[in-house]
Design a protein around this motif. Structure first.
Motif, PDB file in Angstrom:
ATOM      1  N   GLY A 165      76.571 -24.130  57.931  1.00 31.42           N
ATOM      2  CA  GLY A 165      76.463 -23.815  58.966  1.00 31.42           C
ATOM      3  C   GLY A 165      74.992 -24.566  59.618  1.00 31.42           C
ATOM      4  O   GLY A 165      74.672 -24.669  60.770  1.00 31.42           O
ATOM      5  N   MET A 166      74.364 -25.406  58.534  1.00 31.04           N
ATOM      6  CA  MET A 166      73.118 -26.129  58.986  1.00 31.04           C
ATOM      7  C   MET A 166      73.514 -27.596  59.673  1.00 31.04           C
ATOM      8  O   MET A 166      74.464 -28.091  59.097  1.00 31.04           O
ATOM      9  N   PRO A 167      72.662 -28.023  60.263  1.00 37.70           N
ATOM     10  CA  PRO A 167      72.598 -29.428  60.735  1.00 37.70           C
ATOM     11  C   PRO A 167      72.843 -30.373  59.592  1.00 37.70           C
ATOM     12  O   PRO A 167      71.884 -30.089  58.634  1.00 37.70           O
ATOM     13  N   ASN A 168      73.398 -31.532  59.403  1.00 35.23           N
ATOM     14  CA  ASN A 168      73.345 -32.099  57.921  1.00 35.23           C
ATOM     15  C   ASN A 168      72.025 -33.291  57.966  1.00 35.23           C
ATOM     16  O   ASN A 168      71.999 -34.413  58.377  1.00 35.23           O
ATOM     17  N   LEU A 212      71.851 -29.478  71.288  1.00 39.56           N
ATOM     18  CA  LEU A 212      70.756 -28.418  70.712  1.00 39.56           C
ATOM     19  C   LEU A 212      71.467 -26.974  71.012  1.00 39.56           C
ATOM     20  O   LEU A 212      71.396 -26.093  70.092  1.00 39.56           O
ATOM     21  N   MET A 213      72.147 -26.761  72.093  1.00 39.54           N
ATOM     22  CA  MET A 213      72.500 -25.390  72.351  1.00 39.54           C
ATOM     23  C   MET A 213      73.903 -25.080  71.434  1.00 39.54           C
ATOM     24  O   MET A 213      73.931 -23.814  70.849  1.00 39.54           O
ATOM     25  N   LEU A 238      73.801 -21.878  64.341  1.00 39.29           N
ATOM     26  CA  LEU A 238      72.768 -21.148  63.485  1.00 39.29           C
ATOM     27  C   LEU A 238      73.098 -19.818  63.825  1.00 39.29           C
ATOM     28  O   LEU A 238      72.847 -18.882  62.611  1.00 39.29           O
ATOM     29  N   LYS A 239      73.080 -18.875  64.871  1.00 42.50           N
ATOM     30  CA  LYS A 239      73.525 -17.679  65.190  1.00 42.50           C
ATOM     31  C   LYS A 239      74.653 -17.340  64.120  1.00 42.50           C
ATOM     32  O   LYS A 239      74.637 -16.330  63.332  1.00 42.50           O
ATOM     33  N   ILE A 251      62.971 -23.140  65.458  1.00 43.06           N
ATOM     34  CA  ILE A 251      64.038 -22.840  66.156  1.00 43.06           C
ATOM     35  C   ILE A 251      64.326 -21.194  66.127  1.00 43.06           C
ATOM     36  O   ILE A 251      64.300 -20.626  64.897  1.00 43.06           O
ATOM     37  N   PRO A 252      64.409 -20.672  67.362  1.00 40.30           N
ATOM     38  CA  PRO A 252      64.565 -19.066  67.286  1.00 40.30           C
ATOM     39  C   PRO A 252      65.709 -18.587  66.688  1.00 40.30           C
ATOM     40  O   PRO A 252      66.907 -19.164  66.509  1.00 40.30           O
TER      41      PRO A 252
END
Lengths: 109, 109
Positions: B96-99, B5-6, B12-13, A100-101
């Motif tokens: 901030g992460m997917p679980n 995903l977006m 993530l950013k 993942i970028p």
């Protein structure tokens, strides 16, 4: 897609094991550092555990100088150990993560 | 799925920025540690940078004892700082992460 997810979770588990093994190995990687004149010598593990400190007798005469020498040399040693630690763990984590970028930054601390 | 995903990448950013901000903040969090008898006192930041070392005069008379005191007290201080560092960063990263089950372990180092 569901198959991909299962595969990804399996890979994450494998990566966790590799991370644990790498952390253990870093306990055996030693990092040496010394003051510019060699009067203080410090050895840490790559996990930032202090293994030895050697102080030259001449530094015992000036406590403030001794304290300053210790602070400077310790910080150099800790930074060196941290750089090795992060590079090793980032390599293992990156290898096992979905690509993942921008995700790399999460593994540097 | 593509929308998810977006959204995940955006999150993530955002998490990366929070991690960077937390790391910066940890430079201002100070961790004090001392030997059992208080003859060596050490202050680190939660990012494991040594800020001060105070050595009692009595320790200057026995260099080996001084070196041992420093090693033990430094390691206690570094562990304490590392625990704070990891807890703070893990909290931000987790948020901030997917679980994904089992993913937590990747953020402890």
């Amino acid at each position: 897609m569901f198959g991909d997810l299962m595969g990804m979770m399996g890979k994450l588990k494998e990566t966790q094991q590799k991370v644990a093994a790498t952390k253990k190995r870093l306990d055996t990687v030693l990092v040496d550092e010394q003051s510019n004149d060699g009067l203080v010598k410090i050895t840490l593990t790559a996990n930032r555990t202090v293994k030895s400190i050697a102080i030259d007798d001449s530094l015992l005469e000036d406590k403030e100088q001794l304290e300053d020498y210790l602070i400077v040399t310790l910080n150099k040693a800790i930074e060196k150990a941290a750089a090795i630690n992060e590079a090793e763990l980032a390599a293992v984590a990156k290898e096992g993560m979905p690509n993942i970028p921008g995700m790399d930054g999460l593994f540097q601390q």
